[in-house]
Every structure is written in structure tokens, then in C-alpha cells.
Design a protein around this motif. Sequence first.
Motif, PDB file in Angstrom:
ATOM      1  N   THR A 137       0.870  -1.127  -0.059  1.00 42.18           N
ATOM      2  CA  THR A 137      -0.121   0.087   0.144  1.00 42.18           C
ATOM      3  C   THR A 137       1.043   1.183   0.012  1.00 42.18           C
ATOM      4  O   THR A 137       1.784   1.399   0.896  1.00 42.18           O
ATOM      5  N   ILE A 138       0.685   2.119  -1.192  1.00 46.63           N
ATOM      6  CA  ILE A 138       1.261   3.433  -1.187  1.00 46.63           C
ATOM      7  C   ILE A 138       0.692   4.384  -1.105  1.00 46.63           C
ATOM      8  O   ILE A 138      -0.330   4.565  -1.789  1.00 46.63           O
ATOM      9  N   ASP A 139       1.032   5.265  -0.206  1.00 40.42           N
ATOM     10  CA  ASP A 139       0.255   6.723   0.026  1.00 40.42           C
ATOM     11  C   ASP A 139      -0.871   6.540   0.331  1.00 40.42           C
ATOM     12  O   ASP A 139      -1.866   7.303  -0.155  1.00 40.42           O
ATOM     13  N   THR A 140      -1.515   5.370   1.082  1.00 36.57           N
ATOM     14  CA  THR A 140      -2.984   5.076   1.235  1.00 36.57           C
ATOM     15  C   THR A 140      -3.373   5.302   2.764  1.00 36.57           C
ATOM     16  O   THR A 140      -4.479   5.486   3.041  1.00 36.57           O
ATOM     17  N   VAL A 141      -2.435   4.727   3.469  1.00 36.00           N
ATOM     18  CA  VAL A 141      -2.688   4.659   4.960  1.00 36.00           C
ATOM     19  C   VAL A 141      -3.394   5.637   5.605  1.00 36.00           C
ATOM     20  O   VAL A 141      -4.033   5.809   6.535  1.00 36.00           O
ATOM     21  N   GLU A 142      -2.583   7.023   5.345  1.00 33.09           N
ATOM     22  CA  GLU A 142      -3.002   8.053   5.961  1.00 33.09           C
ATOM     23  C   GLU A 142      -4.431   8.473   5.329  1.00 33.09           C
ATOM     24  O   GLU A 142      -5.173   9.629   5.929  1.00 33.09           O
ATOM     25  N   HIS A 143      -5.183   7.711   4.597  1.00 33.85           N
ATOM     26  CA  HIS A 143      -6.439   7.982   4.258  1.00 33.85           C
ATOM     27  C   HIS A 143      -7.556   6.869   4.683  1.00 33.85           C
ATOM     28  O   HIS A 143      -8.792   7.207   4.553  1.00 33.85           O
ATOM     29  N   LEU A 144      -6.983   5.863   5.416  1.00 35.48           N
ATOM     30  CA  LEU A 144      -7.986   4.732   5.794  1.00 35.48           C
ATOM     31  C   LEU A 144      -8.536   5.272   7.227  1.00 35.48           C
ATOM     32  O   LEU A 144      -8.039   6.012   7.965  1.00 35.48           O
ATOM     33  N   SER A 145      -9.974   4.859   7.101  1.00 32.90           N
ATOM     34  CA  SER A 145     -10.763   5.368   8.190  1.00 32.90           C
ATOM     35  C   SER A 145     -10.768   4.368   9.410  1.00 32.90           C
ATOM     36  O   SER A 145     -10.998   4.694  10.472  1.00 32.90           O
ATOM     37  N   ASN A 146     -10.312   3.185   9.240  1.00 29.81           N
ATOM     38  CA  ASN A 146     -10.119   2.062  10.115  1.00 29.81           C
ATOM     39  C   ASN A 146      -9.017   1.346   9.833  1.00 29.81           C
ATOM     40  O   ASN A 146      -9.018   0.171   9.310  1.00 29.81           O
ATOM     41  N   ILE A 147      -7.873   1.686  10.188  1.00 30.49           N
ATOM     42  CA  ILE A 147      -6.496   1.000   9.928  1.00 30.49           C
ATOM     43  C   ILE A 147      -6.372  -0.119  10.385  1.00 30.49           C
ATOM     44  O   ILE A 147      -5.872  -1.131   9.733  1.00 30.49           O
ATOM     45  N   ARG A 148      -6.755  -0.154  11.632  1.00 33.02           N
ATOM     46  CA  ARG A 148      -6.476  -1.586  12.349  1.00 33.02           C
ATOM     47  C   ARG A 148      -7.607  -2.678  11.644  1.00 33.02           C
ATOM     48  O   ARG A 148      -7.055  -3.907  11.710  1.00 33.02           O
ATOM     49  N   ALA A 149      -8.573  -2.270  11.263  1.00 29.78           N
ATOM     50  CA  ALA A 149      -9.684  -3.406  10.647  1.00 29.78           C
ATOM     51  C   ALA A 149      -8.990  -3.700   9.371  1.00 29.78           C
ATOM     52  O   ALA A 149      -8.935  -4.989   9.064  1.00 29.78           O
ATOM     53  N   ILE A 150      -8.470  -2.816   8.605  1.00 27.08           N
ATOM     54  CA  ILE A 150      -8.125  -3.153   7.303  1.00 27.08           C
ATOM     55  C   ILE A 150      -6.541  -4.016   7.278  1.00 27.08           C
ATOM     56  O   ILE A 150      -6.412  -4.877   6.594  1.00 27.08           O
ATOM     57  N   PHE A 151      -5.792  -3.233   8.359  1.00 23.91           N
ATOM     58  CA  PHE A 151      -4.555  -4.280   8.415  1.00 23.91           C
ATOM     59  C   PHE A 151      -4.663  -5.618   9.017  1.00 23.91           C
ATOM     60  O   PHE A 151      -4.206  -6.653   8.745  1.00 23.91           O
ATOM     61  N   ALA A 152      -5.819  -5.753   9.916  1.00 20.64           N
ATOM     62  CA  ALA A 152      -6.363  -7.114  10.230  1.00 20.64           C
ATOM     63  C   ALA A 152      -6.768  -7.970   9.387  1.00 20.64           C
ATOM     64  O   ALA A 152      -6.456  -9.180   9.238  1.00 20.64           O
ATOM     65  N   ASP A 153      -7.235  -7.477   8.255  1.00 22.07           N
ATOM     66  CA  ASP A 153      -7.698  -8.147   7.279  1.00 22.07           C
ATOM     67  C   ASP A 153      -6.584  -8.272   6.188  1.00 22.07           C
ATOM     68  O   ASP A 153      -6.770  -9.570   5.647  1.00 22.07           O
ATOM     69  N   CYS A 154      -5.930  -7.641   5.983  1.00 24.81           N
ATOM     70  CA  CYS A 154      -4.573  -7.912   5.391  1.00 24.81           C
ATOM     71  C   CYS A 154      -3.830  -9.168   5.809  1.00 24.81           C
ATOM     72  O   CYS A 154      -3.423  -9.845   5.297  1.00 24.81           O
ATOM     73  N   TYR A 155      -3.812  -9.323   7.268  1.00 27.80           N
ATOM     74  CA  TYR A 155      -3.101 -10.140   7.923  1.00 27.80           C
ATOM     75  C   TYR A 155      -3.808 -11.681   7.569  1.00 27.80           C
ATOM     76  O   TYR A 155      -3.340 -12.711   7.392  1.00 27.80           O
TER      77      TYR A 155
END
Length: 310
Positions: free
Chosen positions: A144-162
Motif C-alpha cells: 500500500t503506497i500513500d494510502t494508509v493516511e486515508h484509511l478510516s479504520n486502519i486496524r480493521a484493514i490491516f487485520a484483514d490484510c493479515y
Amino acid sequence: MNTNTTFAGEQELSGLGPKLCLAASKQFLRNGALNRYGFRKAEITRFESMENYIADRTEQIDEYLELFRPFVSFKDKTVLEVGCSQGYLINSFLQHEKFTAIGADIDSDALKIARENYGDKIRFIQTTASSIPLPDASVDVIYTIDTVEHLSNIRAIFADCYRILKPGGIMFVHFQGWYGPYGSHLEDIIPFPWANALFSMDTLLKVAAHLYESPDYDVACYFVDPETGERKPNPYLDRAGWDEFLNHLTIRQFRKVTRELPFEVIHFENIGFGGRTFRIGKYLSKLSKVPVANEFFTKATFAVMCKPNR
């Protein structure tokens, strides 16, 4: 952008903060000021057309490859881009290595363009704010490039990536922290660095909205209606939309998120902003390695996370 901007016909802003911000913005937008302060003209002209914008984004592919290669090759793997927008970055990666490509984004309009341009070789899927519709353990590499600063629910998206990653899979994260030189993502209209550290977001949006209405200001390409050629309604008046667009993530907050997830962080780096857009930056880049100062003098944070083999 029109660097001979005169800003004719504007009404004066009230308040010292907005006036100072407006004056600085005009200096950086006017012809010659960019060179005086060490900026490259390309950093402004990339907003003149989507072709320029995409060309500027894709010419950075070699930089990303240099960051990624020490950890994993994309070749013959299933690779997912989170926040793919119109698909131009993952398509550029495909020009260097052959792999099974998946692009994911929450924006249905961007995905429509992506499918039209690259749908024959890349699979595109729409996410929600908290989930990615892919099976468990189905992807080798996520970036993910220059996107994390736009995520409204970082933990949930990262958990789904895991969840999506195969055991031993790698996730690359590249993002701009909120206090970095251009953390406000307003450089197309308020182009001086650290504007967000000097002024509140309310002030920045007020000044941006003011400039946007000037008949002499050429708006960024993505705010022009492609069918009519007219500028779209003033986007800087939508405070709620900007709150959704930017989560104001700091480097410290990002590190806290990663510690709360089951990923193993195998690399973490704050990249100094060097001098590509601001020549004096090369003398200050070492401050990206200093605690607290790193929040202000980091061009991008780069992290490599692994899903352990268990």
C-alpha cells in the motif's frame, strides 16, 4: 498550474492566520517563487492534467522497487495493492515483473476507470472501510503506497490484510505522516511545506476554498469535470469530506497500531525528504532519524511486515 497567477477579484479573508497562509500560498504559486525556494516546477505542473499526474506517480516505480527488492520479488506471486485508485501503479509494476495482480480500492469510480484501462490483466475488487473481499491466506504480497493516511479504520484493514496473507507473506506499507512537509495533501493549492504544522486544518481549508474561487487560479486536474471542462463545485467547503479523506495519522500512532497487530515488523524506516522537491531538505534529511523531529522531517515512512509461519 498557471504560475503567473494574479489572484484578481478575490475578497479579503478575515483573521491573521488565514491572511498569512494566503500570502504564503500566493508566493509559492506565483511565477519564480518556486525556484527561489528550491522547488521543481514538475511538482506543480503534475496537477495540470491527469496524464501529468499519472506520469509523475508512475515514474517513482523504480524508487518503490528499490525499497521492496531486498525483501521479496513479485515474480510469479499473487500481489495485492490496497488503495490502487485507477490501477496505474500496479500496472507499472507489471511492466517489471510478471505476477498475478489484484487491485483493491473503496472508490467505485476509480475502479471503473481501472477496469476499463487494465481489466484484461489485473483483477480489481472494491473494499469497504474495514474489509477486503478475498479468501483467507490467498495472497503472497500486499503493498500500500500513500494510502494508509486515508484509511478510516486502519486496524480493521490491516487485520484483514493479515487474514488474506499466506503464512510467510509480506506486507509493504509506505505513507506520509501528518506532520510531514505535505501531510495535509493540499500541495496543489497550498504548496509551501509544513502548512499543516503552522496552521489549523480549518484555516487551510478556508484559504484553499478562497483560492479555488479565484478566476485566475487553475484548479488541479482532478477537480475539473472531464465532460464540460469546468471546475467542479468547491471541494474545500466540504469539511466532513476532508475529515474522511485524511485521518491525521502520525508516525508514532502508526507504530502503535503495528504493535497491536500480530504482524512481525521486520523493517521500519523514516525516509528523509532529500531535495527532490525542496533542495534545502537534503541538509535536514538526517532529522528523519531523530525522535520527535522525525514527525516533521520525514518524506515517507516505510515498513515491512510479515505474517509468521505457524
